[in-house]
Design a protein around this motif. Structure first.
Motif, PDB file in Angstrom:
ATOM      1  N   UNK A  88       0.841  -1.202   0.000  1.00 14.06           N
ATOM      2  CA  UNK A  88       0.000   0.000   0.000  1.00 14.06           C
ATOM      3  C   UNK A  88       0.877   1.252   0.000  1.00 14.06           C
ATOM      4  N   UNK A  89       1.923   1.249   0.785  1.00  9.09           N
ATOM      5  CA  UNK A  89       2.834   2.395   0.838  1.00  9.09           C
ATOM      6  C   UNK A  89       3.542   2.586  -0.506  1.00  9.09           C
ATOM      7  N   UNK A  90       4.008   1.470  -1.061  1.00  8.76           N
ATOM      8  CA  UNK A  90       4.721   1.526  -2.339  1.00  8.76           C
ATOM      9  C   UNK A  90       3.816   2.064  -3.441  1.00  8.76           C
ATOM     10  N   UNK A 201      11.000  13.772  -4.859  1.00 12.97           N
ATOM     11  CA  UNK A 201      10.958  12.394  -4.358  1.00 12.97           C
ATOM     12  C   UNK A 201      11.004  12.375  -2.831  1.00 12.97           C
ATOM     13  N   UNK A 202      11.831  13.219  -2.249  1.00 15.48           N
ATOM     14  CA  UNK A 202      11.909  13.308  -0.781  1.00 15.48           C
ATOM     15  C   UNK A 202      10.579  13.784  -0.202  1.00 15.48           C
ATOM     16  N   UNK A 203       9.927  14.720  -0.906  1.00  9.12           N
ATOM     17  CA  UNK A 203       8.620  15.210  -0.460  1.00  9.12           C
ATOM     18  C   UNK A 203       7.584  14.086  -0.500  1.00  9.12           C
ATOM     19  N   UNK A 204       7.585  13.310  -1.594  1.00  6.79           N
ATOM     20  CA  UNK A 204       6.637  12.193  -1.708  1.00  6.79           C
ATOM     21  C   UNK A 204       6.894  11.172  -0.611  1.00  6.79           C
ATOM     22  N   UNK A 205       8.160  10.904  -0.335  1.00  6.26           N
ATOM     23  CA  UNK A 205       8.515   9.969   0.741  1.00  6.26           C
ATOM     24  C   UNK A 205       7.957  10.452   2.072  1.00  6.26           C
ATOM     25  N   UNK A 206       8.112  11.734   2.346  1.00  7.98           N
ATOM     26  CA  UNK A 206       7.602  12.304   3.601  1.00  7.98           C
ATOM     27  C   UNK A 206       6.079  12.179   3.679  1.00  7.98           C
ATOM     28  N   UNK A 207       5.402  12.481   2.572  1.00 10.12           N
ATOM     29  CA  UNK A 207       3.942  12.407   2.556  1.00 10.12           C
ATOM     30  C   UNK A 207       3.448  10.982   2.795  1.00 10.12           C
ATOM     31  N   UNK A 209       5.273   8.072   3.925  1.00 12.92           N
ATOM     32  CA  UNK A 209       5.731   7.371   5.128  1.00 12.92           C
ATOM     33  C   UNK A 209       5.636   8.211   6.402  1.00 12.92           C
ATOM     34  N   UNK A 210       5.619   9.539   6.235  1.00 12.33           N
ATOM     35  CA  UNK A 210       5.593  10.390   7.418  1.00 12.33           C
ATOM     36  C   UNK A 210       4.256  11.021   7.743  1.00 12.33           C
ATOM     37  N   UNK A 211       3.339  11.030   6.770  1.00 10.10           N
ATOM     38  CA  UNK A 211       2.043  11.673   6.997  1.00 10.10           C
ATOM     39  C   UNK A 211       0.886  10.695   6.808  1.00 10.10           C
ATOM     40  N   UNK A 212       0.688  10.221   5.572  1.00 12.95           N
ATOM     41  CA  UNK A 212      -0.481   9.402   5.255  1.00 12.95           C
ATOM     42  C   UNK A 212      -0.543   8.129   6.094  1.00 12.95           C
ATOM     43  N   UNK A 213       0.513   7.333   6.042  1.00 10.37           N
ATOM     44  CA  UNK A 213       0.469   6.048   6.744  1.00 10.37           C
ATOM     45  C   UNK A 213       0.809   6.170   8.217  1.00 10.37           C
TER      46      UNK A 213
END
Length: 223
Positions: A88-90, A201-207, A209-213
């Motif tokens: 789901x994260x991927x 890409x770093x922003x998407x990673x934050x969104x 892994x760090x926000x949504x999930x």
């Protein structure tokens, strides 16, 4: 019977396949990619930095460049059947990263004029380059989807326990970087596409892994 074996036996149950609807993200992305490749053709903003002139064309880099597609397919398949949560994260990473980029390219048509028209000599590598040039246009390059995809692969390896256990995150990290830089050495991208893709890409990673999930995990713990 061990817990590990029990988990493997559950793979075929209907309940364990519910998350596979997220594969539709690939369908949406591929449909969008097809559209922008046919809409954005000749009239585009040129992505370029003077540094591009300093970067030599190296046909051998087509090999890591071509690894991108099978790696994305393998990661999608592995996570789909062995780690639903990280699948789901991927897929969220792919959806946000690729679809947002596609929409951006529709709104702001872009391309690059760096491709090599003639090769000093014909080799297996140059033949592969010709095939890639024929299959993929020189448009819709900013930011580089290759870099974004590599970010998704690296993140998945770092966040998936079974892949970390096999130390594959330390394989994917340098491999992802190699694939990312290969884009400029085979002249499929300007270095500007790379520079813009990294912070995105770093922003998407934050969104993801760090926000949504993270919010979903917090809500689940509260229950």
């Amino acid at each position: 019977m061990s817990q590990k074996k029990q988990n493997r036996l559950k793979i075929g149950t209907v309940e364990n396949y519910r998350h596979l609807w997220l594969l539709s993200i690939w369908v949406v992305y591929l449909a969008l990619f097809y559209v922008i490749e046919h809409v954005v053709t000749d009239d585009y903003w040129v992505s370029y930095l003077p540094l591009d002139d300093k970067i030599p064309f190296c046909a051998g880099f087509i090999l890591p460049y071509c690894l991108w597609h099978p790696l994305l397919a393998l990661m999608t398949a592995y996570l789909a059947f062995y780690d639903a949560e990280n699948f789901k994260r991927f897929m969220a990473f792919i959806g946000i990263g690729f679809i947002t980029t596609g929409i951006f390219c529709l709104i702001f048509p872009n391309g690059q004029d760096l491709r090599v028209s003639e090769f000093a000599r014909e080799t297996v590598f140059t033949k592969l380059v010709r095939l890639i040039y024929a299959a993929d246009t020189n448009t819709n390059v900013l930011p580089s989807m290759h870099v974004i995809g590599c970010g998704a692969l690296i993140a998945a390896c770092f966040h998936t326990p079974s892949l970390r256990k096999r130390h594959l995150h330390w394989v994917m990290l340098p491999l992802g970087l190699l694939i990312s830089i290969s884009t400029v050495f085979v002249k499929q991208h300007s270095i500007l596409d790379f520079f813009v893709a990294v912070p995105f890409t770093l922003l998407v990673h934050f969104l993801v892994y760090g926000v949504i999930f993270r919010q979903k995990e917090s809500a689940s713990e509260a229950q």
